[in-house]
Design an enzyme around this catalytic site. Structure first.
Site, PDB file in Angstrom:
ATOM      1  CB  SER A  59      -0.908   0.014   1.225  1.00  0.00           C
ATOM      2  OG  SER A  59      -1.647  -1.179   1.317  1.00  0.00           O
TER       3      SER A  59
HETATM    4  N1  SAH Z   1      -0.984  -4.983   4.029  1.00  0.00           N
HETATM    5  C1  SAH Z   1      -0.270  -5.210   2.796  1.00  0.00           C
HETATM    6  C2  SAH Z   1      -1.076  -4.847   1.569  1.00  0.00           C
HETATM    7  C3  SAH Z   1      -1.575  -6.082   1.035  1.00  0.00           C
HETATM    8  S1  SAH Z   1      -2.474  -6.101  -0.468  1.00  0.00           S
HETATM    9  C4  SAH Z   1       1.066  -4.514   2.767  1.00  0.00           C
HETATM   10  O1  SAH Z   1       1.354  -3.721   3.659  1.00  0.00           O
HETATM   11  O2  SAH Z   1       1.854  -4.803   1.864  1.00  0.00           O
HETATM   12  C5  SAH Z   1      -3.762  -7.178   0.086  1.00  0.00           C
HETATM   13  C6  SAH Z   1      -3.365  -8.574   0.446  1.00  0.00           C
HETATM   14  O3  SAH Z   1      -4.549  -9.222   0.897  1.00  0.00           O
HETATM   15  C7  SAH Z   1      -2.842  -9.405  -0.714  1.00  0.00           C
HETATM   16  O4  SAH Z   1      -1.594  -9.927  -0.383  1.00  0.00           O
HETATM   17  C8  SAH Z   1      -3.882 -10.521  -0.873  1.00  0.00           C
HETATM   18  O5  SAH Z   1      -3.325 -11.764  -1.244  1.00  0.00           O
HETATM   19  C9  SAH Z   1      -4.486 -10.580   0.525  1.00  0.00           C
HETATM   20  N2  SAH Z   1      -5.816 -11.170   0.610  1.00  0.00           N
HETATM   21  C10 SAH Z   1      -6.878 -11.010  -0.226  1.00  0.00           C
HETATM   22  N3  SAH Z   1      -7.934 -11.725   0.196  1.00  0.00           N
HETATM   23  C11 SAH Z   1      -7.547 -12.361   1.338  1.00  0.00           C
HETATM   24  C12 SAH Z   1      -8.187 -13.258   2.241  1.00  0.00           C
HETATM   25  N4  SAH Z   1      -9.444 -13.652   2.072  1.00  0.00           N
HETATM   26  N5  SAH Z   1      -7.470 -13.719   3.294  1.00  0.00           N
HETATM   27  C13 SAH Z   1      -6.197 -13.339   3.500  1.00  0.00           C
HETATM   28  N6  SAH Z   1      -5.529 -12.505   2.677  1.00  0.00           N
HETATM   29  C14 SAH Z   1      -6.190 -12.001   1.605  1.00  0.00           C
END
Ligand code: SAH
Length: 216
Positions: A59
């Site tokens: 993000s």
């Molecule tokens: N917090 C992260 C941003 C992640 S982007 C950072 O600081 O880099 C969102 C993430 O959510 C992705 O890696 C995706 O694989 C995950 N995601 C999406 N749906 C999900 C679910 N149902 N359970 C766990 N993770 C999930």
């Protein structure tokens, strides 16, 4: 070089309205360059989202700072994050709370993040590869829950794992179906109040665990 860039980023976050010194301090402590892919190292301290493995994103620092501030985290709190991704948001939160639980559906991302937490000696982070939409019932209730992937509707199972008086920050598909809104939920007994914070753009919250070849 990175230090000067980091200071410039912190000044920019202040200008953008992030005033919480604990949040700014946590961002200062976390080397974002450790969480971005090598090809984007020179942009680690730009105020932009960047691609990571498995078609996901780390993000934008402004969004990480805004969400962290909105979460009102205290040093004794137990916090749950859904969507570990690069692990950057988790690392920032780990400096502010007692224990940070984080769930990711992509095993490769989860393993990479684990390595980084080890390297940075962030020993108060606990990880799991699972469907975050189910939460972490064995560890519930949580003082705070942060979701870093966008759901179409309120994730009721997660809300059920929020402690009374707890706060949850998450992106939700806008009511008109166009775009996403960052919202803050507060639990007061059985009453859940909802506050609209700002427009955001996250990858979708996808149910289930990813198979290793998938890119969503
Ligand atoms: N917090 C992260 C941003 C992640 S982007 C950072 O600081 O880099 C969102 C993430 O959510 C992705 O890696 C995706 O694989 C995950 N995601 C999406 N749906 C999900 C679910 N149902 N359970 C766990 N993770 C999930």
């Amino acid at each position: 070089m990175d230090e000067a860039r980091k200071i410039r980023l912190l000044l920019e976050l202040r200008r953008q309205g992030i005033a919480d010194t604990a949040v700014l301090g946590a961002i200062e402590k976390v080397p974002r360059e450790a969480f971005v892919p090598e090809a984007f190292l020179d942009q680690a301290y730009e105020n932009i989202a960047l691609p990571i493995a498995s078609g996901q994103t780390i993000s934008q620092p402004y969004v990480v700072a805004s969400m962290t501030a909105a979460l009102e985290v205290g040093p004794r709190m137990k916090v749950l994050e859904i969507g570990t991704g690069s692990g950057y948001q988790a690392a920032v939160l780990a400096h502010l709370c007692r224990r940070l639980y984080t769930i990711e559906r992509h095993r490769d991302l989860s393993e990479e993040a684990t390595e980084k937490f080890k390297l940075l000696r962030l020993t108060n982070i606990v990880m799991q590869v699972a469907d975050g939409g189910r939460g972490w019932p064995e560890q519930a209730p949580f003082d705070r829950i942060i979701v870093t992937a966008c759901a179409d509707s309120r994730p009721e199972e997660l809300i059920g794992q929020l402690r009374d008086g707890g706060i949850m920050v998450l992106p939700l598909t806008a009511p008109d179906g166009r775009g996403q809104r960052l919202v803050r939920l507060r639990r007061d007994g059985d009453i859940i109040s909802q506050e609209d914070l700002m427009g955001v753009r996250f990858v979708p919250l996808v149910p289930g665990i990813a198979d290793s070849a998938a890119s969503t």
